[in-house]
Design a protein around this motif. Structure first.
Motif, PDB file in Angstrom:
ATOM      1  N   ASP A  18     -23.653 -19.286 -28.150  1.00 61.36           N
ATOM      2  CA  ASP A  18     -22.385 -18.730 -27.662  1.00 61.36           C
ATOM      3  C   ASP A  18     -21.875 -17.618 -28.568  1.00 61.36           C
ATOM      4  N   GLN A  19     -22.017 -17.777 -29.874  1.00 63.62           N
ATOM      5  CA  GLN A  19     -21.589 -16.734 -30.812  1.00 63.62           C
ATOM      6  C   GLN A  19     -22.441 -15.481 -30.658  1.00 63.62           C
ATOM      7  N   VAL A  20     -23.736 -15.667 -30.478  1.00 64.61           N
ATOM      8  CA  VAL A  20     -24.619 -14.516 -30.290  1.00 64.61           C
ATOM      9  C   VAL A  20     -24.317 -13.836 -28.962  1.00 64.61           C
ATOM     10  N   ASP A  71     -21.334 -11.608 -29.352  1.00 67.07           N
ATOM     11  CA  ASP A  71     -21.709 -10.386 -30.049  1.00 67.07           C
ATOM     12  C   ASP A  71     -22.492  -9.458 -29.123  1.00 67.07           C
ATOM     13  N   LEU A  72     -23.434 -10.015 -28.370  1.00 68.95           N
ATOM     14  CA  LEU A  72     -24.251  -9.189 -27.480  1.00 68.95           C
ATOM     15  C   LEU A  72     -23.424  -8.543 -26.376  1.00 68.95           C
ATOM     16  N   ARG A  73     -22.397  -9.236 -25.903  1.00 68.31           N
ATOM     17  CA  ARG A  73     -21.516  -8.639 -24.884  1.00 68.31           C
ATOM     18  C   ARG A  73     -20.893  -7.361 -25.427  1.00 68.31           C
ATOM     19  N   GLU A  74     -20.387  -7.425 -26.652  1.00 64.20           N
ATOM     20  CA  GLU A  74     -19.778  -6.248 -27.277  1.00 64.20           C
ATOM     21  C   GLU A  74     -20.831  -5.155 -27.497  1.00 64.20           C
ATOM     22  N   PHE A  75     -21.985  -5.558 -28.016  1.00 64.60           N
ATOM     23  CA  PHE A  75     -23.052  -4.612 -28.324  1.00 64.60           C
ATOM     24  C   PHE A  75     -23.557  -3.913 -27.063  1.00 64.60           C
ATOM     25  N   TYR A  76     -23.931  -4.688 -26.047  1.00 64.80           N
ATOM     26  CA  TYR A  76     -24.467  -4.088 -24.818  1.00 64.80           C
ATOM     27  C   TYR A  76     -23.424  -3.218 -24.131  1.00 64.80           C
ATOM     28  N   ALA A  77     -22.180  -3.664 -24.105  1.00 61.08           N
ATOM     29  CA  ALA A  77     -21.122  -2.864 -23.484  1.00 61.08           C
ATOM     30  C   ALA A  77     -20.973  -1.519 -24.204  1.00 61.08           C
ATOM     31  N   ALA A  78     -20.996  -1.543 -25.533  1.00 64.14           N
ATOM     32  CA  ALA A  78     -20.862  -0.304 -26.302  1.00 64.14           C
ATOM     33  C   ALA A  78     -22.064   0.614 -26.094  1.00 64.14           C
ATOM     34  N   ARG A  87     -16.560  -4.074 -21.033  1.00 68.89           N
ATOM     35  CA  ARG A  87     -16.999  -5.400 -21.486  1.00 68.89           C
ATOM     36  C   ARG A  87     -16.987  -6.411 -20.342  1.00 68.89           C
ATOM     37  N   GLU A  88     -16.065  -6.260 -19.415  1.00 70.12           N
ATOM     38  CA  GLU A  88     -15.939  -7.196 -18.295  1.00 70.12           C
ATOM     39  C   GLU A  88     -17.175  -7.209 -17.397  1.00 70.12           C
ATOM     40  N   MET A  89     -17.952  -6.132 -17.418  1.00 62.11           N
ATOM     41  CA  MET A  89     -19.164  -6.060 -16.592  1.00 62.11           C
ATOM     42  C   MET A  89     -20.352  -6.749 -17.249  1.00 62.11           C
ATOM     43  N   VAL A  90     -20.242  -7.021 -18.537  1.00 60.64           N
ATOM     44  CA  VAL A  90     -21.364  -7.571 -19.290  1.00 60.64           C
ATOM     45  C   VAL A  90     -21.051  -9.024 -19.619  1.00 60.64           C
ATOM     46  N   ASN A  91     -21.618  -9.918 -18.824  1.00 59.74           N
ATOM     47  CA  ASN A  91     -21.349 -11.342 -18.962  1.00 59.74           C
ATOM     48  C   ASN A  91     -22.610 -12.095 -19.381  1.00 59.74           C
ATOM     49  N   PRO A  92     -22.445 -13.330 -19.855  1.00 59.29           N
ATOM     50  CA  PRO A  92     -23.607 -14.083 -20.335  1.00 59.29           C
ATOM     51  C   PRO A  92     -24.746 -14.192 -19.329  1.00 59.29           C
ATOM     52  N   THR A 100     -27.711 -14.411 -22.205  1.00 60.28           N
ATOM     53  CA  THR A 100     -27.965 -15.762 -22.704  1.00 60.28           C
ATOM     54  C   THR A 100     -29.428 -15.909 -23.085  1.00 60.28           C
ATOM     55  N   ASP A 101     -30.332 -15.349 -22.290  1.00 57.04           N
ATOM     56  CA  ASP A 101     -31.763 -15.388 -22.626  1.00 57.04           C
ATOM     57  C   ASP A 101     -32.030 -14.653 -23.938  1.00 57.04           C
ATOM     58  N   VAL A 102     -31.421 -13.486 -24.104  1.00 56.55           N
ATOM     59  CA  VAL A 102     -31.604 -12.713 -25.337  1.00 56.55           C
ATOM     60  C   VAL A 102     -31.026 -13.490 -26.515  1.00 56.55           C
ATOM     61  N   ALA A 103     -29.848 -14.088 -26.321  1.00 47.15           N
ATOM     62  CA  ALA A 103     -29.215 -14.863 -27.391  1.00 47.15           C
ATOM     63  C   ALA A 103     -30.074 -16.050 -27.788  1.00 47.15           C
TER      64      ALA A 103
END
Length: 109
Positions: A28-30, A33-40, A46-51, A93-96
């Motif tokens: 969940d922590q990863v 972080d990945l949501r922020e990273f991928y969105a950037a 950020r709302e488009m990038v979900n687990p 989630t798979d990447v995390a």
């Protein structure tokens, strides 16, 4: 944006590299972080990038972009690159899960 891979070359600052001093993060922590990273990196809200957002179909990231993003994610977590088919990781989630598994296997060695 790079003509070669479609990933912006110059971005707003990426989210800070995760602090791993407290130990291996949870999936969940990863994911957070990945949501922020991928969105950037992809310049999406950020709302488009979900687990469970499908990286290829929902975000339009082709296999070359997926590989580049996975290389950058692995580097963010201080892991050594390895040859892997990035397109098998369909969601954040798979990447995390992949990152957490790699961190766990690295900490055992």
């Amino acid at each position: 944006m790079s003509e070669e891979n479609g990933i912006p070359d110059e971005l707003a600052p990426e989210p800070a590299v995760p602090d791993l001093s407290a130990g291996i993060p949870t999936t969940d922590q990863v994911v957070a972080d990945l949501r922020e990273f991928y969105a950037a990196v992809l310049e999406y809200p950020r709302e488009m990038v979900n687990p469970d957002t499908n990286i290829e179909f929902d975000l339009g990231v082709d296999s070359m972009q997926q590989t580049e993003l996975l290389v950058r994610v692995v580097a963010r977590y201080g892991l050594e690159p390895e040859e892997v088919n990035a397109s098998v990781y369909l969601t954040l989630t798979d990447v995390a899960d992949y990152v957490v598994d790699r961190l766990k296997s690295t900490s055992r060695t």
